[in-house]
Design an enzyme around this catalytic site. Structure first.
Site, PDB file in Angstrom:
ATOM      1  N   HIS A 297       0.811  -1.228   0.000  1.00  0.00           N
ATOM      2  CA  HIS A 297       0.000   0.000   0.000  1.00  0.00           C
ATOM      3  C   HIS A 297       0.844   1.278   0.000  1.00  0.00           C
ATOM      4  CE1 HIS A 297       1.052  -0.264   4.217  1.00  0.00           C
ATOM      5  NE2 HIS A 297       0.741   1.000   4.333  1.00  0.00           N
TER       6      HIS A 297
HETATM    7  C1  UD1 Z   1      -1.927   5.320   6.103  1.00  0.00           C
HETATM    8  C2  UD1 Z   1      -0.590   5.799   6.660  1.00  0.00           C
HETATM    9  C3  UD1 Z   1       0.439   4.698   6.464  1.00  0.00           C
HETATM   10  C4  UD1 Z   1      -0.039   3.383   7.051  1.00  0.00           C
HETATM   11  C5  UD1 Z   1      -1.381   3.033   6.444  1.00  0.00           C
HETATM   12  C6  UD1 Z   1      -1.933   1.761   7.027  1.00  0.00           C
HETATM   13  C7  UD1 Z   1      -0.150   8.220   6.490  1.00  0.00           C
HETATM   14  C8  UD1 Z   1       0.640   9.248   5.772  1.00  0.00           C
HETATM   15  N1  UD1 Z   1      -0.096   6.978   5.957  1.00  0.00           N
HETATM   16  O1  UD1 Z   1      -1.776   5.142   4.707  1.00  0.00           O
HETATM   17  O2  UD1 Z   1       1.629   5.065   7.123  1.00  0.00           O
HETATM   18  O3  UD1 Z   1       0.909   2.372   6.773  1.00  0.00           O
HETATM   19  O4  UD1 Z   1      -2.296   4.113   6.725  1.00  0.00           O
HETATM   20  O5  UD1 Z   1      -3.088   1.350   6.364  1.00  0.00           O
HETATM   21  O6  UD1 Z   1      -0.763   8.514   7.487  1.00  0.00           O
HETATM   22  N2  UD1 Z   1      -9.179   4.900   2.091  1.00  0.00           N
HETATM   23  C9  UD1 Z   1     -10.394   4.277   2.045  1.00  0.00           C
HETATM   24  N3  UD1 Z   1     -10.960   3.919   3.241  1.00  0.00           N
HETATM   25  C10 UD1 Z   1     -10.365   4.144   4.438  1.00  0.00           C
HETATM   26  C11 UD1 Z   1      -9.131   4.800   4.464  1.00  0.00           C
HETATM   27  C12 UD1 Z   1      -8.534   5.170   3.281  1.00  0.00           C
HETATM   28  O7  UD1 Z   1     -10.961   4.046   1.004  1.00  0.00           O
HETATM   29  O8  UD1 Z   1     -10.946   3.769   5.488  1.00  0.00           O
HETATM   30  C13 UD1 Z   1      -8.537   5.270   0.800  1.00  0.00           C
HETATM   31  C14 UD1 Z   1      -8.848   6.678   0.391  1.00  0.00           C
HETATM   32  O9  UD1 Z   1      -8.956   6.704  -0.985  1.00  0.00           O
HETATM   33  C15 UD1 Z   1      -7.614   7.432   0.818  1.00  0.00           C
HETATM   34  C16 UD1 Z   1      -6.529   6.389   0.610  1.00  0.00           C
HETATM   35  O10 UD1 Z   1      -7.129   5.150   0.942  1.00  0.00           O
HETATM   36  O11 UD1 Z   1      -7.402   8.593   0.097  1.00  0.00           O
HETATM   37  C17 UD1 Z   1      -5.302   6.606   1.465  1.00  0.00           C
HETATM   38  O12 UD1 Z   1      -5.679   6.707   2.846  1.00  0.00           O
HETATM   39  P1  UD1 Z   1      -4.754   7.498   3.882  1.00  0.00           P
HETATM   40  O13 UD1 Z   1      -5.312   7.399   5.241  1.00  0.00           O
HETATM   41  O14 UD1 Z   1      -4.465   8.862   3.350  1.00  0.00           O
HETATM   42  O15 UD1 Z   1      -3.371   6.747   3.802  1.00  0.00           O
HETATM   43  P2  UD1 Z   1      -3.030   5.175   3.743  1.00  0.00           P
HETATM   44  O16 UD1 Z   1      -2.529   4.854   2.385  1.00  0.00           O
HETATM   45  O17 UD1 Z   1      -4.146   4.346   4.304  1.00  0.00           O
END
Ligand code: UD1
Length: 357
Positions: A203
């Site tokens: 991811h």
């Molecule tokens: C985040 C953390 C990362 C961690 C990971 C674990 C940061 C910078 N990154 O990354 O260090 O390893 O979590 O999972 O804080 N999304 C959904 N549903 C959700 C959450 C996210 O669909 O419940 C999608 C959205 O499109 C979002 C994308 O995932 O924009 C990224 O989510 P985000 O929380 O920004 O970062 P992660 O890639 O999950």
């Protein structure tokens, strides 16, 4: 003692669960604040249940956004909460945007803040998590480290020894509690009856946000799946990127892309996997504890102890190397590891005792 735990993303929930339980045993009054960074049931609510974390007292409902939007959203909402609540300590976890946002708010309000999983460094500032780690550690007044390399990193950055406590790994505490439950076959369904398989989790932006890189990884996994079935639970970030690529993975019958797994299901598969291919930090640690071979698709690791003592091998961004390492493991030659010091299931108790004193 009044404690506030601030959590936002999946790995935070896993780390907070044992600390919350240890503090509850000592009779601390606790408030659990969920920033809402992760909000899908599969990324949040399901984990709370499996980890026996109570539902959050407060949900800031910040959701997704750019780094600035997400970090600022947590800061504005959490500041309002902290201005109303009385708390002796705030505890933050890991290296996600919610972690840094919470630490910054506390530092400005003069609320003492403790960081669980302090001192880890990849020395790669292109990773958003590395920025979060370095800044969070500068802002916190108590730093709980999982390994001695983390202590050395903090000292090198000018942080005083009085702030640093080497307590061990809370991720392992969670695993030790959950493994007997996770080992029940009921949690292993995603393995589809395979006795031998590779478990894949990816991811990191460095792997999934660049279409050429992501396509290359999927092609490599497809080749691997002809030698060993591949189970790949897909994180929402990766799912969006894979959908945008339009690659048809159905042409590789033993490459299975599945929805994100619950914590117990994931542990079950990690335990049984022939090998794990990942870019996750927590999974590098869990596989080291479980003695399962781990191939990490990154150039660096902020968890060098998993390479030095554990079963982790960094394969970088090189598919040929990845496939060679996969073949070596399939042939039965595996890196033997040992469990790092204080990864004993009692880190959270040491944290609670330190906070109490
Ligand atoms: C985040 C953390 C990362 C961690 C990971 C674990 C940061 C910078 N990154 O990354 O260090 O390893 O979590 O999972 O804080 N999304 C959904 N549903 C959700 C959450 C996210 O669909 O419940 C999608 C959205 O499109 C979002 C994308 O995932 O924009 C990224 O989510 P985000 O929380 O920004 O970062 P992660 O890639 O999950």
């Amino acid at each position: 003692m009044q404690l506030m735990h601030v959590v936002g993303a999946r790995p935070n929930f896993i780390k907070a669960a044992p600390v919350y339980a240890a503090c509850a045993k000592r009779g601390f009054w606790q408030t659990l604040v969920h920033t809402g960074q992760h909000y899908d049931d599969s990324m949040s609510a399901v984990l709370f249940k499996e980890l026996e974390l109570p539902p959050p007292d407060i949900n800031l409902q910040v959701g997704s956004g750019s780094h600035a939007e997400q970090t600022a959203g947590v800061m504005v909402s959490l500041e309002a909460v902290l201005q109303k609540a009385r708390t002796d300590w705030v505890v933050v976890y890991g290296d996600v945007n919610s972690t840094l946002a919470a630490a910054l708010v506390c530092a400005k309000l003069g609320v003492p803040v403790a960081h669980v999983e302090a001192g880890l460094r990849s020395f790669d500032r292109r990773m958003p998590e590395e920025i979060n780690r370095v800044l969070t550690d500068q802002l916190c007044v108590m730093l709980f480290t999982p390994s001695q390399d983390a202590d050395a990193n903090l000292l090198r950055e000018g942080i005083g020894t009085e702030k640093i406590r080497f307590v061990g790994n809370v991720m392992v505490d969670a695993l030790v509690r959950a493994l007997p439950i996770a080992e029940n076959r009921v949690w292993g369904k995603a393995a589809r009856g395979y006795e031998r398989f590779a478990l894949v989790t990816l991811h990191r932006p460095s792997n999934v946000d660049d279409p050429a890189r992501l396509a290359g990884i999927l092609e490599s996994l497809a080749r691997i799946s002809h030698r060993l079935p591949v189970i790949f639970p897909v994180h929402p970030r990766s799912q969006r990127r894979i959908s945008a690529l339009g690659v048809d993975v159905r042409t590789s019958p033993a490459l299975h892309l599945v929805a994100p797994l619950s914590y117990l299901e994931c542990l079950n598969l990690e335990r049984r996997a022939t090998m794990v291919i990942t870019d996750s930090g927590g999974i590098q640690e869990e596989t080291t504890f479980l003695g399962v071979p781990c191939l990490t698709l990154r150039d660096t690791s902020e968890r060098p102890v998993t390479i030095r003592l554990g079963t982790n091998i960094l394969v970088g961004l090189d598919y040929t190397r990845l496939e060679e390492e996969v073949d070596t493991i399939i042939s039965g030659v595996v890196k033997k590891g040992s469990i790092p010091p204080l990864w004993d299931g009692h880190a959270a108790e040491r944290i609670a005792d330190t906070l109490a004193s």
